[in-house]
Write a protein that holds these residues in place. Structure first.
Motif, short mmCIF file in Angstrom:
data_model
loop_
_atom_site.label_atom_id
_atom_site.label_comp_id
_atom_site.label_asym_id
_atom_site.label_seq_id
_atom_site.Cartn_x
_atom_site.Cartn_y
_atom_site.Cartn_z
N ILE A 226 0.87 -1.18 0.00
CA ILE A 226 0.00 0.00 0.00
C ILE A 226 0.90 1.22 0.00
CG2 ILE A 226 -1.80 1.25 1.24
CD1 ILE A 226 -2.41 -1.55 2.59
N ARG A 227 0.70 2.11 -0.98
CA ARG A 227 1.53 3.31 -1.10
C ARG A 227 0.66 4.56 -1.05
NH1 ARG A 227 3.19 -0.17 -4.87
NH2 ARG A 227 2.18 0.95 -6.57
N HIS A 228 1.19 5.56 -0.37
CA HIS A 228 0.55 6.87 -0.31
C HIS A 228 1.66 7.90 -0.16
CE1 HIS A 228 -1.54 10.23 1.87
NE2 HIS A 228 -2.30 10.08 0.81
N GLY A 229 1.85 8.72 -1.18
CA GLY A 229 2.95 9.68 -1.13
C GLY A 229 4.27 8.95 -0.97
N ALA A 230 5.07 9.37 0.02
CA ALA A 230 6.37 8.74 0.27
C ALA A 230 6.25 7.55 1.23
CB ALA A 230 7.34 9.76 0.84
N SER A 231 5.05 7.27 1.71
CA SER A 231 4.84 6.17 2.67
C SER A 231 4.52 4.87 1.94
CB SER A 231 3.70 6.50 3.63
OG SER A 231 4.01 7.64 4.39
N CYS A 232 4.96 3.76 2.54
CA CYS A 232 4.72 2.45 1.96
C CYS A 232 4.56 1.44 3.09
CB CYS A 232 5.91 2.07 1.08
SG CYS A 232 5.72 0.50 0.24
N TRP A 233 3.52 0.61 3.01
CA TRP A 233 3.25 -0.42 4.01
C TRP A 233 3.10 -1.75 3.30
CZ3 TRP A 233 0.59 4.14 3.51
CH2 TRP A 233 0.69 5.06 4.56
N HIS A 234 3.43 -2.83 4.00
CA HIS A 234 3.20 -4.19 3.50
C HIS A 234 2.37 -4.93 4.54
CE1 HIS A 234 6.65 -3.06 1.03
NE2 HIS A 234 6.10 -3.88 0.15
N VAL A 235 1.30 -5.55 4.08
CA VAL A 235 0.44 -6.34 4.94
C VAL A 235 0.24 -7.70 4.29
CG1 VAL A 235 -0.73 -4.33 5.93
CG2 VAL A 235 -1.68 -5.41 3.90
N ALA A 236 -0.23 -8.66 5.09
CA ALA A 236 -0.33 -10.04 4.60
C ALA A 236 -1.72 -10.43 4.13
CB ALA A 236 0.12 -11.01 5.69
N THR A 237 -2.77 -9.76 4.62
CA THR A 237 -4.12 -10.21 4.31
C THR A 237 -5.00 -9.05 3.84
OG1 THR A 237 -5.02 -9.80 6.52
CG2 THR A 237 -3.94 -11.95 6.14
N PRO A 238 -6.07 -9.38 3.12
CA PRO A 238 -7.03 -8.33 2.74
C PRO A 238 -7.64 -7.63 3.96
CG PRO A 238 -7.33 -10.23 1.34
CD PRO A 238 -6.37 -10.64 2.44
N ASP A 239 -7.86 -8.34 5.05
CA ASP A 239 -8.40 -7.70 6.26
C ASP A 239 -7.43 -6.65 6.80
OD1 ASP A 239 -10.78 -9.14 6.20
OD2 ASP A 239 -10.07 -10.66 7.62
N GLU A 240 -6.13 -6.98 6.81
CA GLU A 240 -5.12 -6.01 7.26
C GLU A 240 -5.06 -4.82 6.30
OE1 GLU A 240 -1.62 -8.43 7.37
OE2 GLU A 240 -1.98 -9.06 9.45
N ARG A 241 -5.18 -5.08 5.00
CA ARG A 241 -5.21 -4.01 4.00
C ARG A 241 -6.36 -3.06 4.26
NH1 ARG A 241 -7.56 -6.37 -0.96
NH2 ARG A 241 -9.36 -6.11 0.39
N ASP A 242 -7.55 -3.66 4.45
CA ASP A 242 -8.74 -2.83 4.67
C ASP A 242 -8.62 -2.03 5.96
OD1 ASP A 242 -9.65 -3.89 2.31
OD2 ASP A 242 -11.20 -5.15 3.23
N ALA A 243 -8.10 -2.64 7.02
CA ALA A 243 -7.94 -1.94 8.30
C ALA A 243 -7.00 -0.75 8.16
CB ALA A 243 -7.45 -2.90 9.37
N LEU A 244 -5.90 -0.94 7.43
CA LEU A 244 -4.96 0.16 7.23
C LEU A 244 -5.61 1.28 6.44
CD1 LEU A 244 -1.24 -0.01 6.63
CD2 LEU A 244 -2.58 1.47 5.17
N LEU A 245 -6.29 0.93 5.35
CA LEU A 245 -6.94 1.95 4.53
C LEU A 245 -8.01 2.70 5.33
CD1 LEU A 245 -7.24 0.01 1.17
CD2 LEU A 245 -5.76 1.98 1.62
N ILE A 246 -8.86 1.97 6.01
CA ILE A 246 -9.93 2.59 6.80
C ILE A 246 -9.33 3.49 7.88
CG2 ILE A 246 -11.78 2.10 8.46
CD1 ILE A 246 -12.39 -0.41 6.66
N GLY A 247 -8.24 3.04 8.50
CA GLY A 247 -7.56 3.84 9.51
C GLY A 247 -7.03 5.16 8.98
N HIS A 248 -6.84 5.25 7.67
CA HIS A 248 -6.39 6.48 7.03
C HIS A 248 -7.53 7.18 6.30
CE1 HIS A 248 -2.39 4.70 7.71
NE2 HIS A 248 -2.01 5.96 7.74
N GLY A 249 -8.76 6.76 6.57
CA GLY A 249 -9.92 7.44 5.99
C GLY A 249 -10.24 7.07 4.56
N VAL A 250 -9.74 5.92 4.09
CA VAL A 250 -9.98 5.48 2.71
C VAL A 250 -10.94 4.29 2.74
CG1 VAL A 250 -8.93 4.53 0.63
CG2 VAL A 250 -7.70 6.24 1.98
N ASP A 251 -12.03 4.38 2.00
CA ASP A 251 -12.97 3.28 1.85
C ASP A 251 -12.39 2.28 0.85
OD1 ASP A 251 -15.06 1.54 1.32
OD2 ASP A 251 -16.38 3.07 0.49
#
Length: 75
Positions: A35-60
């Protein structure tokens, strides 16, 4: 972590990008979600973790659409 070839499709929403990558975490290649946003980059293992990270940053997660171009700046 070493990231190798990308697996498409990639998804985007405004300046967020999400795609599956093959990452070497030291014990061989594993599939990760990058998951990339600007200069930030995250790696997650599952779709649930992906969704949690996105939602935590205000992205549906449902607002993601298939990307037409991919910005790779995390390697």
């Amino acid at each position: 972590m070493r990231v190798t070839g990308k697996v498409l499709p990639a998804w985007e929403y405004q300046d967020w990008q999400v795609e599956t990558v093959m990452a070497d975490l030291g014990s061989g290649l594993t599939e990760q979600i990058e998951i990339r946003h600007g200069a930030s980059c995250w790696h997650v293992a599952t779709p649930d973790e992906r969704d949690a990270l996105l939602i935590g940053h205000g992205v549906d997660p449902g607002a993601l659409t298939e990307a037409t171009t991919v910005e790779d700046g995390c390697e």
